[in-house]
Design a protein around this motif. Sequence first.
Motif, short mmCIF file in Angstrom:
data_model
loop_
_atom_site.label_atom_id
_atom_site.label_comp_id
_atom_site.label_asym_id
_atom_site.label_seq_id
_atom_site.Cartn_x
_atom_site.Cartn_y
_atom_site.Cartn_z
N ILE A 374 0.85 -1.18 0.00
CA ILE A 374 0.00 0.00 0.00
C ILE A 374 0.89 1.24 0.00
CG2 ILE A 374 -1.94 -1.11 1.19
CD1 ILE A 374 -0.89 0.18 3.77
N LEU A 375 0.30 2.38 -0.31
CA LEU A 375 1.07 3.61 -0.33
C LEU A 375 1.25 4.20 1.06
CD1 LEU A 375 -0.47 5.35 -3.49
CD2 LEU A 375 1.78 4.27 -3.28
N GLU A 376 0.20 4.13 1.87
CA GLU A 376 0.24 4.76 3.19
C GLU A 376 -0.54 3.92 4.19
OE1 GLU A 376 1.88 7.46 5.57
OE2 GLU A 376 1.99 7.71 3.39
N PRO A 377 0.08 3.50 5.31
CA PRO A 377 -0.66 2.71 6.31
C PRO A 377 -1.77 3.53 6.95
CG PRO A 377 1.72 2.52 6.63
CD PRO A 377 1.51 3.63 5.65
N GLN A 378 -2.93 2.91 7.12
CA GLN A 378 -4.06 3.55 7.78
C GLN A 378 -4.78 2.51 8.62
OE1 GLN A 378 -6.49 5.33 4.68
NE2 GLN A 378 -5.39 7.27 4.83
N TRP A 379 -5.11 2.88 9.84
CA TRP A 379 -5.86 1.98 10.71
C TRP A 379 -7.29 1.81 10.18
CZ3 TRP A 379 -3.93 -1.01 14.43
CH2 TRP A 379 -2.70 -0.67 15.00
N VAL A 380 -7.72 0.57 10.10
CA VAL A 380 -9.08 0.24 9.71
C VAL A 380 -9.63 -0.76 10.72
CG1 VAL A 380 -10.59 -0.75 7.93
CG2 VAL A 380 -8.56 0.57 7.25
N ASN A 381 -10.54 -0.30 11.57
CA ASN A 381 -11.15 -1.21 12.55
C ASN A 381 -10.11 -1.99 13.35
OD1 ASN A 381 -13.70 -0.45 11.63
ND2 ASN A 381 -13.73 -2.07 10.09
N ARG A 382 -9.12 -1.32 13.87
CA ARG A 382 -8.05 -1.93 14.67
C ARG A 382 -7.15 -2.86 13.86
NH1 ARG A 382 -9.87 -3.09 20.96
NH2 ARG A 382 -10.60 -0.99 21.39
N THR A 383 -7.13 -2.71 12.56
CA THR A 383 -6.19 -3.46 11.73
C THR A 383 -5.31 -2.47 10.98
OG1 THR A 383 -7.44 -3.56 9.65
CG2 THR A 383 -8.06 -5.13 11.37
N LEU A 384 -4.05 -2.89 10.73
CA LEU A 384 -3.12 -2.00 10.05
C LEU A 384 -2.19 -2.81 9.17
CD1 LEU A 384 -2.03 0.99 9.89
CD2 LEU A 384 -0.31 0.28 11.57
N CYS A 385 -2.16 -2.50 7.87
CA CYS A 385 -1.19 -3.09 6.95
C CYS A 385 0.03 -2.18 6.88
CB CYS A 385 -1.80 -3.26 5.55
SG CYS A 385 -0.63 -3.87 4.32
N ILE A 386 1.23 -2.75 7.05
CA ILE A 386 2.45 -1.93 7.03
C ILE A 386 3.41 -2.38 5.92
CG2 ILE A 386 2.29 -1.21 9.44
CD1 ILE A 386 4.44 -3.29 10.10
N ASP A 387 2.88 -3.06 4.90
CA ASP A 387 3.71 -3.35 3.73
C ASP A 387 3.62 -2.14 2.79
OD1 ASP A 387 5.02 -4.22 1.49
OD2 ASP A 387 3.60 -5.83 1.01
N THR A 388 4.68 -1.34 2.77
CA THR A 388 4.69 -0.14 1.93
C THR A 388 5.61 -0.31 0.73
OG1 THR A 388 6.21 0.79 3.58
CG2 THR A 388 3.93 1.53 3.66
N GLY A 389 5.79 -1.56 0.28
CA GLY A 389 6.39 -1.85 -1.02
C GLY A 389 7.83 -1.41 -1.18
N CYS A 390 8.67 -1.72 -0.20
CA CYS A 390 10.08 -1.31 -0.29
C CYS A 390 10.74 -1.84 -1.55
CB CYS A 390 10.83 -1.76 0.95
SG CYS A 390 12.56 -1.24 1.00
N VAL A 391 10.55 -3.12 -1.85
CA VAL A 391 11.24 -3.72 -2.99
C VAL A 391 10.77 -3.13 -4.32
CG1 VAL A 391 9.65 -5.66 -3.44
CG2 VAL A 391 12.12 -5.96 -3.78
N PHE A 392 9.59 -2.51 -4.31
CA PHE A 392 9.06 -1.88 -5.51
C PHE A 392 9.43 -0.39 -5.60
CE2 PHE A 392 5.72 -5.17 -4.47
CZ PHE A 392 6.09 -6.06 -5.47
N GLY A 393 10.33 0.04 -4.73
CA GLY A 393 10.74 1.44 -4.74
C GLY A 393 9.98 2.31 -3.75
#
Length: 419
Positions: A374-393
């Motif tokens: 994802i481009l920017e982590p955002q909390w959604v109902n107490r869930t958070l994705c923190i894969d901000t695509g390092c390998v993709f630049g």
Amino acid sequence: MTLTIPQLSLVVLIGVSGSGKSTFVRRHFLPTEVLSSDACRALVSDDENDQSATRDAFEVLHFIAAKRLAAGRLTVIDATNVQPEARKPLVELARRWHCLPVAIVLDLPAPLCQARNRERADRAFGPHVIRSQADQLQRALRSLKREGFRHIYRLDSLEAVESAVIERQPLWNDRRGETGPFDLIGDVHGCFEELCALLTQLGYVVEGGEDQPTARHPAGRQAVFLGDLVDRGPKIPAVLRLVMAMTAAGEALCVPGNHEAKLMKWLDGRPVRIGHGLAESIAQLEREPEPWRAAVRAWIDGLVSHYVLDGGDLVVAHAGLAEEYQGRGSGKVRAFALYGETTGETDAFGLPVRWDWAAAYRGRAHVVYGHTPILEPQWVNRTLCIDTGCVFGGRLTALRWPEKELVSVAARQVYYAPV
């Protein structure tokens, strides 16, 4: 004899009438943990020996067992359970609620059981009943593993029954007693330089170079890697060396990602489709000595699908985890933790369309995960994705817990072109 059972499990007693099952469960389990077929007969007919009420009694027993397992409570079934048709719905219940079925078999001599029944005025059946049950029990011993029981204990003498000790063991994913503080780190994908920079920014002391890297936090913080360490990136062995060293030293925890699962298939020599960055892992690992590759394979195989941390307030899994799966163990739980849940469709780029489980999440625990860039982590109902695509630049991102502070470093370049 010590009988080790998972803290969350469905324990099924198996034994002929008179083998002492009820006495055994009274000695080792709380009264509220035990569901007795006799007690359920009494509930529906006022007579625990009314065999005409057996069907209704087991409907009640299965209903209560389901409610207990749904609530995460250990449940014990006190019945003869010598017939496969009696055990099948119990194994299905355990699978439905993602817990392990355990069989404790009281395999005592039939004459002893017959003598005990003769002393009970409420057991007015002949010795042929015990002989029939004993024959069924012996057949059961040969099929319990095939039926799906994960732990099987056979007590074949009075001495074994009397000396048995029940030891309750937390599931491997149960780390609720560990309160951190933690630094949760998203998908690394071989970006060793960025990982070292992120750890340094988080306050870790990183030493040793690519051949023998180590990292520790002087204040005792613990890193938690959310999987997908491998594939696509430029320095996959170095990333593996660092994370393996940190987990061995107790400086980090790590859950597996779908890319580790696929890499393990290649390490095992199994057929695997070379795509989505696996070629980069293979090319780099083939330059490494075979004993080290075997150590990598063993390490990946030992990773636990998810962890429940900080008193149950934090759950970490590579692709996230719905509330009903948290703190449980089954193939379905592991599959969700590794891959998420898809709709069965593919998008215009040929990628699987994923069910947005986070939008429907209403659990108490905070769930932190990666898997989908994802481009920017955002909390959604107490869930958070923190894969901000390092390998993709993009960036390599960490969440400091319990501070809930995001820390990230920018990728040095685009290592792998995204679809």
